[in-house]
Scaffold this active site. Structure first.
Site, PDB file in Angstrom:
ATOM      1  N   ARG C 104       0.497  -1.550  -0.126  1.00 47.15           N
ATOM      2  CA  ARG C 104      -0.326   0.015  -0.219  1.00 47.15           C
ATOM      3  C   ARG C 104       1.197   1.302  -0.313  1.00 47.15           C
ATOM      4  O   ARG C 104       1.004   2.269  -0.808  1.00 47.15           O
ATOM      5  CB  ARG C 104      -0.913   0.271   1.156  1.00 47.15           C
ATOM      6  CG  ARG C 104      -2.077   0.830   1.511  1.00 47.15           C
ATOM      7  CD  ARG C 104      -2.842   1.718   0.337  1.00 47.15           C
ATOM      8  NE  ARG C 104      -3.574   1.015  -0.502  1.00 47.15           N
ATOM      9  CZ  ARG C 104      -3.407   0.586  -2.044  1.00 47.15           C
ATOM     10  NH1 ARG C 104      -3.468   1.973  -2.695  1.00 47.15           N
ATOM     11  NH2 ARG C 104      -3.546   0.054  -2.807  1.00 47.15           N
ATOM     12  N   LYS C 139       0.804  25.813  -4.265  1.00 48.82           N
ATOM     13  CA  LYS C 139      -0.156  24.548  -4.094  1.00 48.82           C
ATOM     14  C   LYS C 139      -0.107  23.200  -4.081  1.00 48.82           C
ATOM     15  O   LYS C 139      -0.648  22.385  -4.874  1.00 48.82           O
ATOM     16  CB  LYS C 139      -1.651  25.485  -4.943  1.00 48.82           C
ATOM     17  CG  LYS C 139      -1.715  26.389  -4.674  1.00 48.82           C
ATOM     18  CD  LYS C 139      -2.855  27.433  -5.650  1.00 48.82           C
ATOM     19  CE  LYS C 139      -2.996  28.234  -5.390  1.00 48.82           C
ATOM     20  NZ  LYS C 139      -4.100  29.080  -6.299  1.00 48.82           N
ATOM     21  N   LYS C 171       3.510  39.392  -4.594  1.00 48.56           N
ATOM     22  CA  LYS C 171       1.640  38.635  -4.471  1.00 48.56           C
ATOM     23  C   LYS C 171       0.896  40.219  -4.357  1.00 48.56           C
ATOM     24  O   LYS C 171       1.547  40.968  -3.676  1.00 48.56           O
ATOM     25  CB  LYS C 171       1.367  37.964  -3.749  1.00 48.56           C
ATOM     26  CG  LYS C 171       1.902  36.801  -4.382  1.00 48.56           C
ATOM     27  CD  LYS C 171       2.177  35.678  -3.718  1.00 48.56           C
ATOM     28  CE  LYS C 171       0.687  35.034  -4.539  1.00 48.56           C
ATOM     29  NZ  LYS C 171       0.342  32.874  -4.459  1.00 48.56           N
ATOM     30  N   GLU C 201       3.302  40.042  -9.416  1.00 51.99           N
ATOM     31  CA  GLU C 201       1.754  39.176  -9.501  1.00 51.99           C
ATOM     32  C   GLU C 201       1.217  40.760 -10.140  1.00 51.99           C
ATOM     33  O   GLU C 201       1.998  41.240  -9.493  1.00 51.99           O
ATOM     34  CB  GLU C 201       1.073  38.225  -9.117  1.00 51.99           C
ATOM     35  CG  GLU C 201       0.002  38.711  -9.484  1.00 51.99           C
ATOM     36  CD  GLU C 201      -0.974  37.483  -8.089  1.00 51.99           C
ATOM     37  OE1 GLU C 201      -0.075  36.567  -7.175  1.00 51.99           O
ATOM     38  OE2 GLU C 201      -1.952  38.021  -7.628  1.00 51.99           O
ATOM     39  N   ASP C 222      -1.704  37.544 -13.248  1.00 47.49           N
ATOM     40  CA  ASP C 222      -2.635  37.056 -12.786  1.00 47.49           C
ATOM     41  C   ASP C 222      -4.443  37.287 -13.849  1.00 47.49           C
ATOM     42  O   ASP C 222      -4.889  38.545 -13.709  1.00 47.49           O
ATOM     43  CB  ASP C 222      -3.284  37.636 -11.551  1.00 47.49           C
ATOM     44  CG  ASP C 222      -3.785  36.958 -10.740  1.00 47.49           C
ATOM     45  OD1 ASP C 222      -3.990  35.493 -11.150  1.00 47.49           O
ATOM     46  OD2 ASP C 222      -4.568  37.158  -9.739  1.00 47.49           O
TER      47      ASP C 222
END
Lengths: 285, 285, 285, 285, 285, 285
Positions: C104, C139, C171, C201, C222
């Site tokens: 597994r 992410k 950002k 960004e 973006d």
């Protein structure tokens, strides 16, 4: 029998694992992965660029082995050996990527520890005509104490305590709180086991007498001039080990040693020793 | 805005935990436990015995807090400040046992990192009249790289890559395997992401031209004399960042900086900086 | 030379150790211990139940080896290979208990990473007629970032930064605090080393012009529609790498790629890729 | 009493520590340190961009607290709540740097676990008119099993075993070695303690009868069509818990549930659930 | 088939690593390094000084292997074997230093676990004429639970739950809060998965009836005299597993077993078993 | 001043973290989560069921605090106190779930360490009329040595060395290799630092004389009858600390102590001390 200093394989493995993890980070050796074919092999030699005393070969070997267990690492010298500039320290053969990826970790260990061994050796040589031995302190680099103390042994030095827990060392701040060095020694004796030695730091000859009277195994004579050290040796009369300490340098250490003290401790051999300059060069296959 | 260097609290906590565990061992501070009452309190001051640039206050504070969170630690200066001999660095009040048990760990961090900051500051001051900045290398003490790179910033230096994984640095051994610096740069560009810079080490001006032609972001000029560095600056014409490297000392660094290179890297500021001499003294309550 | 993606053996060993410890718990594989004789041996094959791109073979192999170093694991394909449904991925021979206990863990790694490689490959194929490359984000699944970024490479994608520390990415929230993207870029340049790239960004073409003027190495565009992206490409004129981002799917990615941007980032390829369906079956000995 | 699922604080702290270490790397959040003043404060809100079921708030809160314990984190919903698109999940106030540095770690946990809760909730809702419950498998992301199983509970699912060690599950490969499912069950019973349940996987109704005869606590009915499942339910007659398994999807799950089985297991809810789309936005202070 | 108890190699490696690190400390085996040549080899035998049941051979073997992988360790018996005083347990040949350095760690594991196996064996033998089996508790030594439960199996005992997480055990304090054992069982059933067994502790026969009515899988009969246990067995009528508990000793256990209960739990076999006396002696090479 | 034994907070935190992780496993305390409301509070008392000497209160307190830092834990006695059966050891108030989840971990530490303290106290009381002190050995439970040695101090015992690295202890196997106890002592002296004590094990009075002649700090008299021990005391004449060892029990220890030896070592006080029986009971709020 000459007992060569040795290092626990468990200690070596853990230190190398942490250092490689630090250097490889999350993405690994992106330069070698991008430029060197996975199956390329290479021969390399580690050489001393300056003269010095070697310490840490097991760590260098383990760094290469961690990246590829089939790498052949052959040391040309042993830890504790003093070598001239240009001396070959080790030869390496195997995966070019693995050699390149482990190179800096191997050299960082070997250079740092050999630097300490070299600094220790220099001081030890200067006092070789006396009975005094050079010893280290707890002024070590965080995380590397056991390795640095090993390097001190490789350089001909002796080891002081390894931590706060393996011997009693009563310092001025303890004495200030307790109110007297003799009382501090008595408290220490009463509180600790029979395999723990008790050393006390003293600033004056009166304190020395008080420490001897209280049964100290060793006395650290802090910042005393040679003349005063000589008096201390006479007062102690062999009843306790005497350690001279405090700003002693390569220039002043011989005079200190000639006073008859047993040990001379130096923080500089661990906290301020310059690295031994080493290089790794690829050789023609 | 002046951006002060900062350290991650997670990094600080882990480094201090490991260092305290190393010093306390299995039995803890047997001297302080045997001689100092559990409820005794003390005031202490950390002072610089020599002039220098401070780095690592957060680690010192964390060392005391780890042993007793109620200890009051008040820094008198900030990381990055340059202080004269005798300057008070911090004052401490709280459990006498906890202060004594954490003292060496706190001072080992503070002394080691301030030593690096001081060595960096010295070099940075010497080249302050040029545009060149001092930068570090991966020649750091195993396990302490992030802290040592922070200390370099505290000393006015700039940081080179942190590991094998956060930037490409093609060195002579890579070039030897690939067969040419230009080809190595092209392979690196093709294999890595758009946020990875590519630097290549060159020994000759021809190699420099090849590296520039292949689009290196930065070129490390290895062991070149000032005259040759000047030619390199002219050849590069601002198309790549230029870094001079190789045995540069406090004595030679100004001449190197005056050639017009952007960065001068030094391994010595991290691997061979002597500790900054600091002491902790108890003061009258 | 095709540079195959590789994984650090240290990373592999640590990930497998943690995963096996999680699955074996305190008591180990109680089913296999209760039902399978200790000396039983078995042959097994790992096969793909669906078509996909493989990633993570080294982890699967290491999982079996951790339970029994004598197990023979023979991969039939390499990481990065795209296989049809039914394809044999690897064959295994050795201790039946060890195979069952590691099954597994091996499949969880292989399925998860191959799922990411497959999702990346799908997007990369759709844009193969353009110069645009698919890139990942931060992410990722907590604890698995390095492995997931490796899987992205196996799928033909390119890697974005690995963490907060290896590149600057300014950002919208940073810009809001600083007051402007240009000023933010200038602060970043001043504060970081020469081997750190700076990306910013932007939401508008004016911000793009400001970022280019401040010298950004890369600009993240973006949530811009293809028409606006085309304008951005024209404005940038090759002065910075352009990355399109924001809710791009397999359906929309070709149109984005055809605008001329350099990179298209996708969180979905790491955070929402379904597992590649794989199975392990025992075969007749 | 409704028993809300809860997470051990020790588990939360360790998972967050590892994830932050992965994201902060060696140098930390270099963007925020370079652009945001150390004393800047900010307000932010975490909102759902899509509808879904929330899981993992404690991890998000712990991520911010790890970087600055003074940050105020106020959850607007509870784990297990299902929210519409646009719903506020939590509001945050404190150090702007700390919020920015922890943002991705917090969202990665919250998005990943809420994705699993959402996928589970969707399946659970479809079978709510039956007695069947959705349960998970060991097909989880390596290192995150306990968190993912918690998310399954938040989504209204039930937990299967946590590892190889807390329950017996005899699978086809075990049966193949032992020679029969009945014998395998008997061996398992004999070898394990009285608090360990025994489940066996069967492919046929004959095997089911054999398993029931041997006293299985539960039987996993592998890849059976609804008609066959109905027969199995009749045969079992309540003597064992019945679990249907094998490629069951949101489309097919209702028909399976209506056969009368007790549990329906799904690997997809853990290994292939897309993330729940969440965002963190700064708000006017 | 007799299923011999086995231990996960991952568990063994980690336990031995921690124990060796604890014993070797920072400086290692300074006695053996100082007195024994690095290349000296030796033969040694581990023998039982008292009769007993052996458990933990894999840990002893791993301790020697960790210090020198070339050491030959040959077990003369198997875990679970009961041996007379004087019996040879294992013979060892290899590096004298490594044998001496690992000796205490090996013997501490082997003596501690064999002590538990021996105490368990003694109780198991006394009840061998009944169907009752001896089982353990969570009253284990912190950090060693999995090893101690393995030793219980080696001694012929059965394992109770391994932790708070792998089975429900409702105790008097839970009942006091909930208000009744039946309600507590119902809450537990509703909240946990289908592979978790539910056991409840009862003090009276009325509580037993309540627990049976609520569907407990097992009932712990706390501190009941044999006569009352007999009534409990009659009341339960095989509907639940019955476990007698509470201060049962080697003297009283037979009477308890003869009442017809299924299990008799003992904390003493793990928390108060004296070590089995073992010695390691060097033999003539 | 009576110096109470103390434990390092770092040691306590780490031991408790490991023990709680072991007990909580992956899923946590599923019984309490299922049956006890999250906001229920409770009062509880820890009481001694048998008379004994207490050790480990800090570990019990830390176990509760780790699960809920707001729990109030008030110790009624101090480590080292000897209490009658029925004595209250501590009272606890706070989250019922947290108290139930930490209960076993707290009691396992407190019971185990108090068991050791009680066994030590019993021996120490029997020899209180002599100068002999009871000391421990390295025959401790793997992983718990520092805690167990602390418990010995709580029971009025003295601590022998903590590991292989903090003192020299030359045993029969070393002597066999070296060829003589005197030579072994000389090698040890030459190889180790001035803060390391040297003890040697001897079987005969001739060996004792040899050890004294070689300057041993301490001599372990192995398995000597009282009459021979008396001779040994006379021979030593105070020149070395004398430790009697070998199978000494509560019945024989007084006769040994009356021979005049300084220390009597016992493995049984650490490796075979039964737990002190303690219970935690909920009290009316």
């Amino acid at each position: 029998m000459t007992t060569l200093p040795t290092l626990s394989p468990i200690l070596v493995a853990e230190a190398v694992r942490l250092a490689l993890a630090e250097d490889l980070g999350r993405a690994g050796d992106i330069t070698s992965m991008a430029t060197v074919p996975a199956d390329a092999e290479a021969s390399a030699v580690i050489a001393a660029r300056k003269p010095g005393t070697i310490a840490g070969l097991a760590l260098a070997e383990a760094a290469f082995a961690a990246l590829d267990p089939t790498i052949r690492f052959a040391a040309s010298v042993a830890d504790g050996d003093t070598v001239p500039a240009g001396a070959t320290i080790a030869t390496i053969f195997g995966s070019a990527r693995a050699i390149l990826s482990a190179e800096r970790t191997a050299l960082n260990f070997l250079g740092h520890l050999s630097g300490i061994a070299t600094a220790t050796r220099a001081m030890a040589d200067v006092v070789a005509h006396t009975k005094a031995r050079i010893t280290c302190t707890r002024k070590t680099t965080p995380g590397l104490r056991a390795l640095e103390k090993y390097a001190v042994r490789c350089g001909g030095g002796s080891n002081h305590r390894y931590g706060l827990d393996d011997a009693i060392l009563i310092k001025d701040n303890h004495v200030a709180i307790v109110g007297g060095v003799g009382e501090a020694i008595r408290r220490a004796r009463a509180a600790t086991g029979h395999l723990v030695k008790v050393e006390a730091e003293v600033d004056t000859l009166d304190q020395l007498r008080e420490a001897l009277g209280a049964g100290a195994d060793a006395v650290l004579l802090d910042n005393m001039a040679p003349a005063m050290l000589r008096q201390a040796v006479a007062i102690a009369g062999g009843k306790a080990v005497l350690e001279a300490s405090g700003g002693i340098t390569l220039e002043t250490v011989a005079a200190v040693a000639e006073t008859g003290v047993d040990f001379i401790s130096s923080g500089a051999i661990t906290h301020s020793a310059p690295v031994l300059d080493l290089g790794l060069d690829f050789t023609a296959a």
